[in-house]
Write a protein that holds these residues in place. Structure first.
Motif, PDB file in Angstrom:
ATOM      1  N   SER A  37       0.835  -1.198   0.000  1.00 56.17           N
ATOM      2  CA  SER A  37       0.000   0.000   0.000  1.00 56.17           C
ATOM      3  C   SER A  37       0.874   1.254   0.000  1.00 56.17           C
ATOM      4  O   SER A  37       0.620   2.212  -0.752  1.00 56.17           O
ATOM      5  CB  SER A  37      -0.918  -0.012   1.229  1.00 56.17           C
ATOM      6  OG  SER A  37      -1.668   1.172   1.308  1.00 56.17           O
ATOM      7  N   LEU A  38       1.902   1.259   0.831  1.00 54.47           N
ATOM      8  CA  LEU A  38       2.837   2.377   0.874  1.00 54.47           C
ATOM      9  C   LEU A  38       3.516   2.566  -0.482  1.00 54.47           C
ATOM     10  O   LEU A  38       3.661   3.692  -0.977  1.00 54.47           O
ATOM     11  CB  LEU A  38       3.888   2.118   1.954  1.00 54.47           C
ATOM     12  CG  LEU A  38       4.986   3.176   2.095  1.00 54.47           C
ATOM     13  CD1 LEU A  38       4.779   3.980   3.376  1.00 54.47           C
ATOM     14  CD2 LEU A  38       6.364   2.528   2.133  1.00 54.47           C
ATOM     15  N   ALA A  39       3.918   1.449  -1.098  1.00 53.09           N
ATOM     16  CA  ALA A  39       4.617   1.509  -2.383  1.00 53.09           C
ATOM     17  C   ALA A  39       3.743   2.114  -3.474  1.00 53.09           C
ATOM     18  O   ALA A  39       4.194   2.959  -4.265  1.00 53.09           O
ATOM     19  CB  ALA A  39       5.064   0.106  -2.791  1.00 53.09           C
ATOM     20  N   THR A  40       2.474   1.691  -3.536  1.00 53.13           N
ATOM     21  CA  THR A  40       1.593   2.231  -4.575  1.00 53.13           C
ATOM     22  C   THR A  40       1.328   3.719  -4.359  1.00 53.13           C
ATOM     23  O   THR A  40       1.207   4.485  -5.326  1.00 53.13           O
ATOM     24  CB  THR A  40       0.259   1.465  -4.605  1.00 53.13           C
ATOM     25  OG1 THR A  40      -0.379   1.545  -3.322  1.00 53.13           O
ATOM     26  CG2 THR A  40       0.482   0.002  -4.949  1.00 53.13           C
ATOM     27  N   ALA A  41       1.274   4.148  -3.086  1.00 51.59           N
ATOM     28  CA  ALA A  41       1.034   5.562  -2.800  1.00 51.59           C
ATOM     29  C   ALA A  41       2.262   6.413  -3.103  1.00 51.59           C
ATOM     30  O   ALA A  41       2.139   7.530  -3.619  1.00 51.59           O
ATOM     31  CB  ALA A  41       0.614   5.736  -1.341  1.00 51.59           C
ATOM     32  N   LEU A  42       3.448   5.911  -2.796  1.00 53.87           N
ATOM     33  CA  LEU A  42       4.679   6.676  -3.059  1.00 53.87           C
ATOM     34  C   LEU A  42       5.030   6.665  -4.544  1.00 53.87           C
ATOM     35  O   LEU A  42       5.604   7.633  -5.057  1.00 53.87           O
ATOM     36  CB  LEU A  42       5.835   6.104  -2.238  1.00 53.87           C
ATOM     37  CG  LEU A  42       5.775   6.352  -0.734  1.00 53.87           C
ATOM     38  CD1 LEU A  42       6.954   5.661  -0.034  1.00 53.87           C
ATOM     39  CD2 LEU A  42       5.783   7.843  -0.411  1.00 53.87           C
ATOM     40  N   ASP A  43       4.748   5.559  -5.210  1.00 53.08           N
ATOM     41  CA  ASP A  43       4.936   5.443  -6.663  1.00 53.08           C
ATOM     42  C   ASP A  43       6.314   5.899  -7.116  1.00 53.08           C
ATOM     43  O   ASP A  43       6.461   6.699  -8.053  1.00 53.08           O
ATOM     44  CB  ASP A  43       3.843   6.246  -7.387  1.00 53.08           C
ATOM     45  CG  ASP A  43       3.740   5.874  -8.867  1.00 53.08           C
ATOM     46  OD1 ASP A  43       4.156   4.745  -9.222  1.00 53.08           O
ATOM     47  OD2 ASP A  43       3.265   6.708  -9.659  1.00 53.08           O
ATOM     48  N   GLY A  44       7.334   5.437  -6.406  1.00 47.87           N
ATOM     49  CA  GLY A  44       8.696   5.727  -6.819  1.00 47.87           C
ATOM     50  C   GLY A  44       9.231   7.066  -6.368  1.00 47.87           C
ATOM     51  O   GLY A  44      10.279   7.525  -6.859  1.00 47.87           O
ATOM     52  N   TYR A  45       8.553   7.737  -5.441  1.00 47.31           N
ATOM     53  CA  TYR A  45       9.032   9.029  -4.947  1.00 47.31           C
ATOM     54  C   TYR A  45      10.484   8.870  -4.474  1.00 47.31           C
ATOM     55  O   TYR A  45      10.801   7.932  -3.746  1.00 47.31           O
ATOM     56  CB  TYR A  45       8.149   9.511  -3.792  1.00 47.31           C
ATOM     57  CG  TYR A  45       8.264  10.994  -3.532  1.00 47.31           C
ATOM     58  CD1 TYR A  45       7.322  11.882  -4.043  1.00 47.31           C
ATOM     59  CD2 TYR A  45       9.334  11.505  -2.803  1.00 47.31           C
ATOM     60  CE1 TYR A  45       7.438  13.248  -3.817  1.00 47.31           C
ATOM     61  CE2 TYR A  45       9.455  12.862  -2.573  1.00 47.31           C
ATOM     62  CZ  TYR A  45       8.503  13.730  -3.077  1.00 47.31           C
ATOM     63  OH  TYR A  45       8.627  15.076  -2.869  1.00 47.31           O
ATOM     64  N   PRO A  46      11.380   9.763  -4.876  1.00 47.60           N
ATOM     65  CA  PRO A  46      12.803   9.559  -4.609  1.00 47.60           C
ATOM     66  C   PRO A  46      13.172   9.656  -3.126  1.00 47.60           C
ATOM     67  O   PRO A  46      12.537  10.358  -2.346  1.00 47.60           O
ATOM     68  CB  PRO A  46      13.480  10.676  -5.410  1.00 47.60           C
ATOM     69  CG  PRO A  46      12.426  11.732  -5.559  1.00 47.60           C
ATOM     70  CD  PRO A  46      11.138  10.995  -5.668  1.00 47.60           C
ATOM     71  N   ASP A  47      14.238   8.922  -2.783  1.00 45.70           N
ATOM     72  CA  ASP A  47      14.908   9.035  -1.478  1.00 45.70           C
ATOM     73  C   ASP A  47      14.040   8.609  -0.292  1.00 45.70           C
ATOM     74  O   ASP A  47      14.271   9.042   0.834  1.00 45.70           O
ATOM     75  CB  ASP A  47      15.422  10.467  -1.251  1.00 45.70           C
ATOM     76  CG  ASP A  47      16.486  10.853  -2.268  1.00 45.70           C
ATOM     77  OD1 ASP A  47      17.266   9.963  -2.672  1.00 45.70           O
ATOM     78  OD2 ASP A  47      16.526  12.031  -2.663  1.00 45.70           O
ATOM     79  N   ILE A  48      13.042   7.767  -0.547  1.00 44.94           N
ATOM     80  CA  ILE A  48      12.252   7.200   0.553  1.00 44.94           C
ATOM     81  C   ILE A  48      12.384   5.680   0.508  1.00 44.94           C
ATOM     82  O   ILE A  48      12.097   5.048  -0.508  1.00 44.94           O
ATOM     83  CB  ILE A  48      10.769   7.610   0.471  1.00 44.94           C
ATOM     84  CG1 ILE A  48      10.621   9.127   0.560  1.00 44.94           C
ATOM     85  CG2 ILE A  48       9.967   6.929   1.582  1.00 44.94           C
ATOM     86  CD1 ILE A  48       9.194   9.611   0.360  1.00 44.94           C
ATOM     87  N   HIS A  49      12.834   5.118   1.604  1.00 51.46           N
ATOM     88  CA  HIS A  49      13.020   3.668   1.739  1.00 51.46           C
ATOM     89  C   HIS A  49      12.209   3.214   2.956  1.00 51.46           C
ATOM     90  O   HIS A  49      12.000   3.995   3.896  1.00 51.46           O
ATOM     91  CB  HIS A  49      14.486   3.317   1.958  1.00 51.46           C
ATOM     92  CG  HIS A  49      15.414   3.862   0.913  1.00 51.46           C
ATOM     93  ND1 HIS A  49      16.024   3.076  -0.041  1.00 51.46           N
ATOM     94  CD2 HIS A  49      15.843   5.142   0.666  1.00 51.46           C
ATOM     95  CE1 HIS A  49      16.788   3.821  -0.814  1.00 51.46           C
ATOM     96  NE2 HIS A  49      16.691   5.087  -0.405  1.00 51.46           N
ATOM     97  N   ALA A  50      11.772   1.955   2.966  1.00 52.15           N
ATOM     98  CA  ALA A  50      10.963   1.495   4.095  1.00 52.15           C
ATOM     99  C   ALA A  50      11.109  -0.003   4.307  1.00 52.15           C
ATOM    100  O   ALA A  50      11.447  -0.751   3.372  1.00 52.15           O
ATOM    101  CB  ALA A  50       9.499   1.845   3.880  1.00 52.15           C
TER     102      ALA A  50
END
Length: 432
Positions: free
Chosen positions: A347-360
């Motif tokens: 869910s987090l991945a689909t919302a961020l959609d590749g936004y840079p410099d965020i890892h989880a």
């Protein structure tokens, strides 16, 4: 003097997140936490015996720690999940099924009840309780079959019910939970040592509180089943409506000599992970150790927070690490594979959609995400691009509850094996 910020180029995001998870798990291990609490417990005098019983994903590791640190004779039996055993010499370890109970767990519960019969006030019972004990210590109340209890448990797991609701039902369908095990031990002194997997660390909810008084009622358990429209067999309906399933209540004099200690909690794990982030020169922020709700909704909220930090420097300045714990739920609508941590992360991945410099990272501290073989998974900014190259459809996979399949295809599952402890979910977002 403030801690100097490490240059971003020196940080390996993936390794840092894995190190944080490992530190969180180590901080709540029985080997680390139990010895200090064991030292507080007076040994029996005279002819008194020490009997060790228990249940949970951490029960075997806890039993091993007791064997290594208890001064005096002891014997006993604990039940843990398949694959979560430990090499104990004097305390028998039985393995059974989790999250749906099985016959092995039922037989172990019967044996434990038999072991505590005939104890005296000179005897000491050490009860070792950790998350998972509700399913592992499965002894249905008279008139209720194991198959009926299995069906109710499966329905609750799929319903989206939270742990407090599920354990309320379990207590009132059991012959051993909700304080009944402590009543069976009377007049012996019972000291319960617990590793908490419950948001808020209510000791009476951990493993459905087999040795603690329970303020909830049959009526509340029935209300939970009706709330989630779970089919109620006639025997269970009669058991709850008649009040036959009432648990041991606060103020019962048979429980007056007993004690309990909550030795390890989610907060302990989060603080250990925060220390790892600090040592890397990053500022850690702990959001909460008791987050609840649908895993995909929590994922959306975390993604929104990460973007606000990355874009606006609010409410925290980057670089930083945001950490949270608790126990989310998944309402199963699809046929895919994946526990609540994989669901959160997809869910987090689909919302961020590749936004840079965020890892989880999102992992269960017991090393098992739901009923899969992974602890959880890792998300990286390039994950969505890689998914596209592989022909994956992230949103469709989320709708199908297939977080496991998504992160397996990317090679981003975290597989730790059983950790033999359990304080529930661990989540961390690194914003650079």
């Amino acid at each position: 003097m403030p801690t100097p910020i490490a240059p971003i180029t020196t940080i390996n995001p993936r390794q840092l997140l894995l190190d944080m998870y490992q530190s969180a798990v180590d901080a709540v291990s029985a080997a680390k936490c139990l010895p200090a609490y064991l030292a507080r417990i007076p040994a029996p005098t005279g002819k008194g015996r020490t009997l060790v019983i228990g249940a949970g994903k951490g029960a075997a590791a806890m039993a091993k720690a007791v064997e290594e640190h208890w001064q005096g004779e002891l014997e006993g039996l604990v039940v843990t999940r398949y694959g979560h055993g430990a090499d104990c010499k004097r305390i028998e370890v039985v393995e059974a099924s989790h999250p749906v109970p099985d016959e092995a767990g039922r037989r172990a519960a019967v044996r434990i009840l038999e072991m505590v019969q005939g104890l005296t006030e000179d005897d000491l019972v050490l009860c070792l309780i950790s998350g998972g004990g509700s399913s592992l210590l499965a002894l249905p109340a008279p008139g209720i079959s194991l198959e009926q209890k299995q069906a109710i448990n499966k329905a609750l797991l799929k319903s989206g019910a939270n742990i407090f609701e599920m354990n309320c039902v379990r207590k009132h369908l059991s012959a051993i939970k909700g304080g009944r095990l402590a009543l069976a031990c009377a007049p012996a002194r019972v000291v319960t040592l617990m590793i908490s997997d419950i948001p808020g660390d209510d000791p009476g909810v951990i493993a459905s509180g087999p040795t603690l008084a329970d303020p909830t009622t049959c009526a509340e358990a029935l209300a939970v089943l009706r709330k989630y429209k779970i089919e109620i067999p006639a025997a269970i309906l009669q058991h709850l409506e008649s009040g036959q399933g009432e648990s041991a209540k606060p103020g019962d004099p048979r429980l007056s000599r007993n004690q309990y200690y909550v030795m390890a909690t989610a907060q302990d794990a989060l603080e250990a992970a925060a220390a790892v982030a600090s040592s890397a020169g990053l500022t850690p922020y702990i959001l909460s150790d008791e987050m609840e709700g649908e895993a995909r909704d929590i994922g959306l909220a975390h993604a929104a927070l990460a973007r606000q930090i990355a874009r606006r420097g609010q409410p925290f300045a980057k670089p930083c690490v945001v950490i949270s714990g608790g126990e989310t739920t998944v309402t199963v609508r699809g046929t895919g594979r994946g526990g609540r941590n994989a669901e959160f992360l997809l869910s987090l991945a689909t919302a961020l959609d590749g936004y840079p410099d965020i890892h989880a990272i999102a992992c269960d501290t017991d090393g098992i995400d739901g009923s899969e073989d992974n602890a959880g998974a890792i998300y990286q900014p390039q994950s969505m691009r890689q998914a596209e190259e592989l022909g994956l459809r992230p949103k469709a996979m989320l709708d199908n509850n297939d977080g496991y399949g998504f992160f397996e295809a990317l090679g981003n599952l975290v597989v730790s094996g059983p950790t033999r402890t359990n304080v529930n979910d661990f989540r961390a977002m690194l914003i650079l």
